[in-house]
Design an enzyme around this catalytic site. Sequence first.
Site, PDB file in Angstrom:
ATOM      1  N   CYS A 116      -7.914 -10.726   1.169  1.00  0.00           N
ATOM      2  CA  CYS A 116      -8.005 -10.274   2.559  1.00  0.00           C
ATOM      3  C   CYS A 116      -8.130 -11.473   3.505  1.00  0.00           C
ATOM      4  O   CYS A 116      -9.094 -12.244   3.411  1.00  0.00           O
ATOM      5  CB  CYS A 116      -9.200  -9.337   2.755  1.00  0.00           C
ATOM      6  SG  CYS A 116      -9.329  -8.857   4.484  1.00  0.00           S
ATOM      7  N   CYS A 158     -14.041  -1.541   6.199  1.00  0.00           N
ATOM      8  CA  CYS A 158     -13.065  -0.860   5.340  1.00  0.00           C
ATOM      9  C   CYS A 158     -13.691   0.033   4.260  1.00  0.00           C
ATOM     10  O   CYS A 158     -13.024   0.917   3.740  1.00  0.00           O
ATOM     11  CB  CYS A 158     -12.136  -1.876   4.698  1.00  0.00           C
ATOM     12  SG  CYS A 158     -11.133  -2.758   5.907  1.00  0.00           S
ATOM     13  N   ARG A 170      -1.479   7.007   9.358  1.00  0.00           N
ATOM     14  CA  ARG A 170      -1.376   6.502   7.976  1.00  0.00           C
ATOM     15  C   ARG A 170      -1.643   7.606   6.964  1.00  0.00           C
ATOM     16  O   ARG A 170      -1.755   8.768   7.341  1.00  0.00           O
ATOM     17  CB  ARG A 170      -2.389   5.379   7.821  1.00  0.00           C
ATOM     18  CG  ARG A 170      -2.117   4.275   8.823  1.00  0.00           C
ATOM     19  CD  ARG A 170      -3.164   3.223   8.724  1.00  0.00           C
ATOM     20  NE  ARG A 170      -2.773   2.028   9.447  1.00  0.00           N
ATOM     21  CZ  ARG A 170      -3.293   0.848   9.224  1.00  0.00           C
ATOM     22  NH1 ARG A 170      -4.202   0.692   8.284  1.00  0.00           N
ATOM     23  NH2 ARG A 170      -2.919  -0.197   9.932  1.00  0.00           N
ATOM     24  N   CYS A 207     -15.330  -3.161  -0.210  1.00  0.00           N
ATOM     25  CA  CYS A 207     -13.931  -3.413   0.164  1.00  0.00           C
ATOM     26  C   CYS A 207     -13.397  -4.589  -0.649  1.00  0.00           C
ATOM     27  O   CYS A 207     -14.151  -5.254  -1.363  1.00  0.00           O
ATOM     28  CB  CYS A 207     -13.843  -3.725   1.652  1.00  0.00           C
ATOM     29  SG  CYS A 207     -14.456  -5.372   2.042  1.00  0.00           S
ATOM     30  N   CYS A 245     -16.511  -8.210   6.047  1.00  0.00           N
ATOM     31  CA  CYS A 245     -16.506  -8.540   7.482  1.00  0.00           C
ATOM     32  C   CYS A 245     -16.834  -7.249   8.230  1.00  0.00           C
ATOM     33  O   CYS A 245     -16.913  -6.177   7.624  1.00  0.00           O
ATOM     34  CB  CYS A 245     -15.141  -9.109   7.904  1.00  0.00           C
ATOM     35  SG  CYS A 245     -13.878  -7.854   8.226  1.00  0.00           S
ATOM     36  N   LYS A 292      -5.800   7.474  12.001  1.00  0.00           N
ATOM     37  CA  LYS A 292      -6.207   8.018  10.700  1.00  0.00           C
ATOM     38  C   LYS A 292      -6.635   9.480  10.805  1.00  0.00           C
ATOM     39  O   LYS A 292      -7.373   9.844  11.730  1.00  0.00           O
ATOM     40  CB  LYS A 292      -7.350   7.176  10.144  1.00  0.00           C
ATOM     41  CG  LYS A 292      -6.937   5.720   9.959  1.00  0.00           C
ATOM     42  CD  LYS A 292      -8.043   4.863   9.410  1.00  0.00           C
ATOM     43  CE  LYS A 292      -7.514   3.473   9.098  1.00  0.00           C
ATOM     44  NZ  LYS A 292      -8.554   2.587   8.567  1.00  0.00           N
ATOM     45  N   ARG A 308       0.865  -1.202   0.000  1.00  0.00           N
ATOM     46  CA  ARG A 308       0.000   0.000   0.000  1.00  0.00           C
ATOM     47  C   ARG A 308       0.886   1.231   0.000  1.00  0.00           C
ATOM     48  O   ARG A 308       1.829   1.326   0.782  1.00  0.00           O
ATOM     49  CB  ARG A 308      -0.868  -0.031   1.249  1.00  0.00           C
ATOM     50  CG  ARG A 308      -1.914   1.032   1.319  1.00  0.00           C
ATOM     51  CD  ARG A 308      -2.694   0.932   2.618  1.00  0.00           C
ATOM     52  NE  ARG A 308      -3.616  -0.178   2.662  1.00  0.00           N
ATOM     53  CZ  ARG A 308      -4.186  -0.629   3.785  1.00  0.00           C
ATOM     54  NH1 ARG A 308      -3.947  -0.040   4.932  1.00  0.00           N
ATOM     55  NH2 ARG A 308      -5.024  -1.642   3.750  1.00  0.00           N
TER      56      ARG A 308
HETATM   57 FE1  SRM Z   1      -9.098  -1.826   6.248  1.00  0.00          FE
HETATM   58  C1  SRM Z   1      -7.774  -4.407   7.968  1.00  0.00           C
HETATM   59  C2  SRM Z   1      -8.253  -3.234   3.344  1.00  0.00           C
HETATM   60  C3  SRM Z   1      -9.751   1.103   4.685  1.00  0.00           C
HETATM   61  C4  SRM Z   1     -10.812  -0.745   9.006  1.00  0.00           C
HETATM   62  N1  SRM Z   1      -8.122  -3.514   5.746  1.00  0.00           N
HETATM   63  C5  SRM Z   1      -7.608  -4.426   6.605  1.00  0.00           C
HETATM   64  C6  SRM Z   1      -6.748  -5.459   5.853  1.00  0.00           C
HETATM   65  C7  SRM Z   1      -5.356  -4.953   5.824  1.00  0.00           C
HETATM   66  C8  SRM Z   1      -6.838  -6.895   6.376  1.00  0.00           C
HETATM   67  C9  SRM Z   1      -5.803  -7.340   7.361  1.00  0.00           C
HETATM   68  O1  SRM Z   1      -5.585  -6.672   8.385  1.00  0.00           O
HETATM   69  O2  SRM Z   1      -5.230  -8.400   7.126  1.00  0.00           O
HETATM   70  C10 SRM Z   1      -7.417  -5.367   4.454  1.00  0.00           C
HETATM   71  C11 SRM Z   1      -6.549  -5.773   3.266  1.00  0.00           C
HETATM   72  C12 SRM Z   1      -7.405  -6.307   2.139  1.00  0.00           C
HETATM   73  C13 SRM Z   1      -6.686  -6.484   0.863  1.00  0.00           C
HETATM   74  O3  SRM Z   1      -6.490  -7.643   0.446  1.00  0.00           O
HETATM   75  O4  SRM Z   1      -6.330  -5.498   0.228  1.00  0.00           O
HETATM   76  C14 SRM Z   1      -7.947  -3.955   4.482  1.00  0.00           C
HETATM   77  N2  SRM Z   1      -8.918  -1.165   4.382  1.00  0.00           N
HETATM   78  C15 SRM Z   1      -8.644  -1.934   3.299  1.00  0.00           C
HETATM   79  C16 SRM Z   1      -8.849  -1.170   2.002  1.00  0.00           C
HETATM   80  C17 SRM Z   1      -7.892  -1.564   0.899  1.00  0.00           C
HETATM   81  C18 SRM Z   1     -10.311  -1.366   1.571  1.00  0.00           C
HETATM   82  C19 SRM Z   1     -10.649  -0.896   0.173  1.00  0.00           C
HETATM   83  O5  SRM Z   1     -11.351  -1.659  -0.461  1.00  0.00           O
HETATM   84  O6  SRM Z   1     -10.235   0.173  -0.236  1.00  0.00           O
HETATM   85  C20 SRM Z   1      -8.704   0.266   2.534  1.00  0.00           C
HETATM   86  C21 SRM Z   1      -7.283   0.755   2.513  1.00  0.00           C
HETATM   87  C22 SRM Z   1      -7.194   2.144   3.030  1.00  0.00           C
HETATM   88  C23 SRM Z   1      -5.846   2.776   2.919  1.00  0.00           C
HETATM   89  O7  SRM Z   1      -5.500   3.152   1.809  1.00  0.00           O
HETATM   90  O8  SRM Z   1      -5.182   2.947   3.936  1.00  0.00           O
HETATM   91  C24 SRM Z   1      -9.153   0.095   3.980  1.00  0.00           C
HETATM   92  N3  SRM Z   1     -10.027  -0.080   6.776  1.00  0.00           N
HETATM   93  C25 SRM Z   1     -10.291   0.956   5.942  1.00  0.00           C
HETATM   94  C26 SRM Z   1     -11.232   1.846   6.542  1.00  0.00           C
HETATM   95  C27 SRM Z   1     -11.814   3.094   5.898  1.00  0.00           C
HETATM   96  C28 SRM Z   1     -11.086   4.331   6.273  1.00  0.00           C
HETATM   97  O9  SRM Z   1     -10.026   4.279   6.909  1.00  0.00           O
HETATM   98  O10 SRM Z   1     -11.561   5.392   5.924  1.00  0.00           O
HETATM   99  C29 SRM Z   1     -11.554   1.312   7.781  1.00  0.00           C
HETATM  100  C30 SRM Z   1     -12.598   1.857   8.783  1.00  0.00           C
HETATM  101  C31 SRM Z   1     -12.170   3.105   9.444  1.00  0.00           C
HETATM  102  C32 SRM Z   1     -11.470   2.809  10.723  1.00  0.00           C
HETATM  103  O11 SRM Z   1     -10.287   2.503  10.694  1.00  0.00           O
HETATM  104  O12 SRM Z   1     -12.135   2.830  11.772  1.00  0.00           O
HETATM  105  C33 SRM Z   1     -10.784   0.096   7.922  1.00  0.00           C
HETATM  106  N4  SRM Z   1      -9.228  -2.445   8.167  1.00  0.00           N
HETATM  107  C34 SRM Z   1     -10.041  -1.901   9.123  1.00  0.00           C
HETATM  108  C35 SRM Z   1      -9.973  -2.716  10.313  1.00  0.00           C
HETATM  109  C36 SRM Z   1     -10.753  -2.471  11.628  1.00  0.00           C
HETATM  110  C37 SRM Z   1     -10.048  -1.490  12.487  1.00  0.00           C
HETATM  111  C38 SRM Z   1     -10.705  -1.337  13.827  1.00  0.00           C
HETATM  112  O13 SRM Z   1     -10.716  -0.240  14.363  1.00  0.00           O
HETATM  113  O14 SRM Z   1     -11.213  -2.327  14.376  1.00  0.00           O
HETATM  114  C39 SRM Z   1      -9.091  -3.780  10.010  1.00  0.00           C
HETATM  115  C40 SRM Z   1      -8.680  -4.921  10.951  1.00  0.00           C
HETATM  116  C41 SRM Z   1      -7.724  -4.504  11.989  1.00  0.00           C
HETATM  117  O15 SRM Z   1      -7.168  -3.412  11.979  1.00  0.00           O
HETATM  118  O16 SRM Z   1      -7.500  -5.340  12.877  1.00  0.00           O
HETATM  119  C42 SRM Z   1      -8.658  -3.583   8.649  1.00  0.00           C
HETATM  120 FE1  SF4 Z   2     -11.060  -7.391   4.637  1.00  0.00          FE
HETATM  121 FE2  SF4 Z   2     -13.028  -6.967   6.316  1.00  0.00          FE
HETATM  122 FE3  SF4 Z   2     -11.563  -4.918   5.437  1.00  0.00          FE
HETATM  123 FE4  SF4 Z   2     -13.219  -6.095   3.798  1.00  0.00          FE
HETATM  124  S1  SF4 Z   2     -13.813  -5.014   5.663  1.00  0.00           S
HETATM  125  S2  SF4 Z   2     -11.070  -5.582   3.324  1.00  0.00           S
HETATM  126  S3  SF4 Z   2     -13.142  -8.199   4.439  1.00  0.00           S
HETATM  127  S4  SF4 Z   2     -10.845  -6.552   6.706  1.00  0.00           S
END
Ligand code: SRM
Ligand code: SF4
Length: 572
Positions: free
Chosen positions: A443, A486, A153, A437, A482, A218, A84
């Site tokens: 993922c 995201c 980030r 997502c 899930c 963030k 990323r």
């Molecule tokens: Fe996310 C984890 C993809 C935006 C909340 N996210 C992940 C992971 C890295 C899975 C992992 O930990 O193994 C996913 C990788 C999937 C893949 O194969 O690419 C993943 N997140 C994404 C992306 C690529 C989704 C998309 O379709 O665009 C986004 C990348 C953003 C970036 O460029 O940095 C992405 N993730 C978000 C957002 C939206 C935002 O930030 O505006 C959220 C919700 C906002 C927030 O953080 O509260 C988000 N991602 C999570 C979480 C839950 C965090 C939490 O507070 O519980 C996880 C899991 C974790 O952190 O344990 C996670």
């Molecule tokens: Fe993976 Fe869940 Fe984030 Fe979708 S919402 S990219 S399934 S961690």
Amino acid sequence: MTNDRSRDITQPLEALHANERLKAESRFLRGTIEESLADPITGALRDGDPQLTKFHGFYQQDDRDLRDERRRQKLEPAYQMMIRLRLPGGVCTPGQWLQIDDLARRYGDGGLRLTTRQTFQLHGVLKHHLKATMRGINQALLDTLAACGDVNRTVMASVNPHESAVHAAVQEQAKAVSDHLAPRSRAYYEIWLDDERVDPGSNEEPIYGPTYLPRKFKIGFAVPPVNDIDVYSQDIGFVAIAEDGELQGFNVLIGGGMGRTDNEPATFPRLGDLIGFCAPEQAVELAEAIVTVQRDYGDRIDRNHARMKYTVEDRGADWFRAEVERRLGWSLEAARPYRFDHNGDRYGWAQGSDGRWHYTLFIENGRIRDWDDYGLMSGLRAIAEVHEGEFRLTPNQNLIIANVPEAQTAAVDRLMHEHGLLDPARQSALRRNSMACVAFPTCGLAMAESERYLPSLISRIEAIAESAGVGDQPIVIRMTGCPNGCARPYLAEIGFSGRGPGKYDLYLGGGFHGQRLNKPYLDNVGEDRILEELGGMLHHYGRERQDGEPFGDFVIRAGYVPEVTAGREFNL
Ligand code: SRM
Ligand code: SF4
């Protein structure tokens, strides 16, 4: 209620989450990453390193479509890395676009993914191609440092082409905050760019310290009336206040977040609290002070409770603001009035206040590649080859071909038409307001399909919406595989979050400009039930909606779901 499990400085490492020890003993993010890279026996990294490499901008994954078959064949999982980029405000030049495109074709799975936080992801990079890919990204004058991990980030910034001057000032702030809060450890440069190895000593990180933050962090900057970055979902949200086309400063929100954990009712999405106003030149210092309060008071025992939203929820926004002001030695001013009117993107050509043109192009779920019948990746490459402005990635996974001089708009139009990028069949009102997502196959946390499923579900919802007479309504629909959230599904008018194969929780009633959380409506249901329920509601909406009433408001007025006013109410 205070959070007694915070303050790592008063707790022995053994009492904290295992990741805290890993960070503390990593010698400022070095770990055994170099040994992992040098090991030719496996496609994986050594134990512990996958947690550290997040801070360097990549995740270890495996192709989940192949998992069972490889297990049957007694092979190790098909390990691959997702890289990323850190791209403050989502801006890159056409030259950088071409270099990222090259790297994706040479070392990745041949495609690119635009994320919900305005950056690129490359999927499918094998361990032995990591270094070349990371170097290639740096040669393009881009980087991946702190794109993931327990640090601040990619900083988001509104992509509002109408307000060029304010937008440029806000973009500058986003970059300044991103640079200031980037880790200072030399580990990244030593490992990926072969800089001289140095003894990290004991204080390579003056802001973060040796254990960095308790969890990811963030920040986003919104420029009203566009709330494209979903400012209420950020740990720190800055709302630009402008007068007569000039930036006056920012209203400041703290403690937003989306993530939930399955079957953990104590986790919930939360909207940020407005704590005051700061001048543009105070934003960096303020962001640092907020980060250090979370560094010292965030929960380092339970990672499900470690985001700043829980520190703010448990201790209160007033306590948090007072602690920040104590550290700063100055106080925030009273917040100023502002108004948002949508959180989606506005497609097509728009002219900026400086006379230049910007084209917002819909990219379904941010996925860019060449399909048999749709050459999206090649089309964008062709545009990058002639484009003289820049590209801007939007927080809705779309792309703006930005800063096009009037004389060049015809050439861009021609290329978009030639490559089929404007095919109306791919761009209904519902589709253009949807996001999914990534989920399967990359993922590791996905419980259900998302990006690969939402397009077909939208086609079915579209047919119902047409028959209900609301096919032209821009209803915001978001899906995740899930509960982690995201694609920010808990702010959507219709949100889905995956629970298991083919099963989703359905949420309703998010605010049209991202100002209100939605509410769970159905638990763990499949497509037939989803369509039946939405069908009834969309017909009801077609018959009884008031003039200009968004679907999210209607489902509350019609009694399908109650209004949610605080994060804790979300689960009830
Ligand atoms: Fe996310 C984890 C993809 C935006 C909340 N996210 C992940 C992971 C890295 C899975 C992992 O930990 O193994 C996913 C990788 C999937 C893949 O194969 O690419 C993943 N997140 C994404 C992306 C690529 C989704 C998309 O379709 O665009 C986004 C990348 C953003 C970036 O460029 O940095 C992405 N993730 C978000 C957002 C939206 C935002 O930030 O505006 C959220 C919700 C906002 C927030 O953080 O509260 C988000 N991602 C999570 C979480 C839950 C965090 C939490 O507070 O519980 C996880 C899991 C974790 O952190 O344990 C996670
Ligand atoms: Fe993976 Fe869940 Fe984030 Fe979708 S919402 S990219 S399934 S961690």
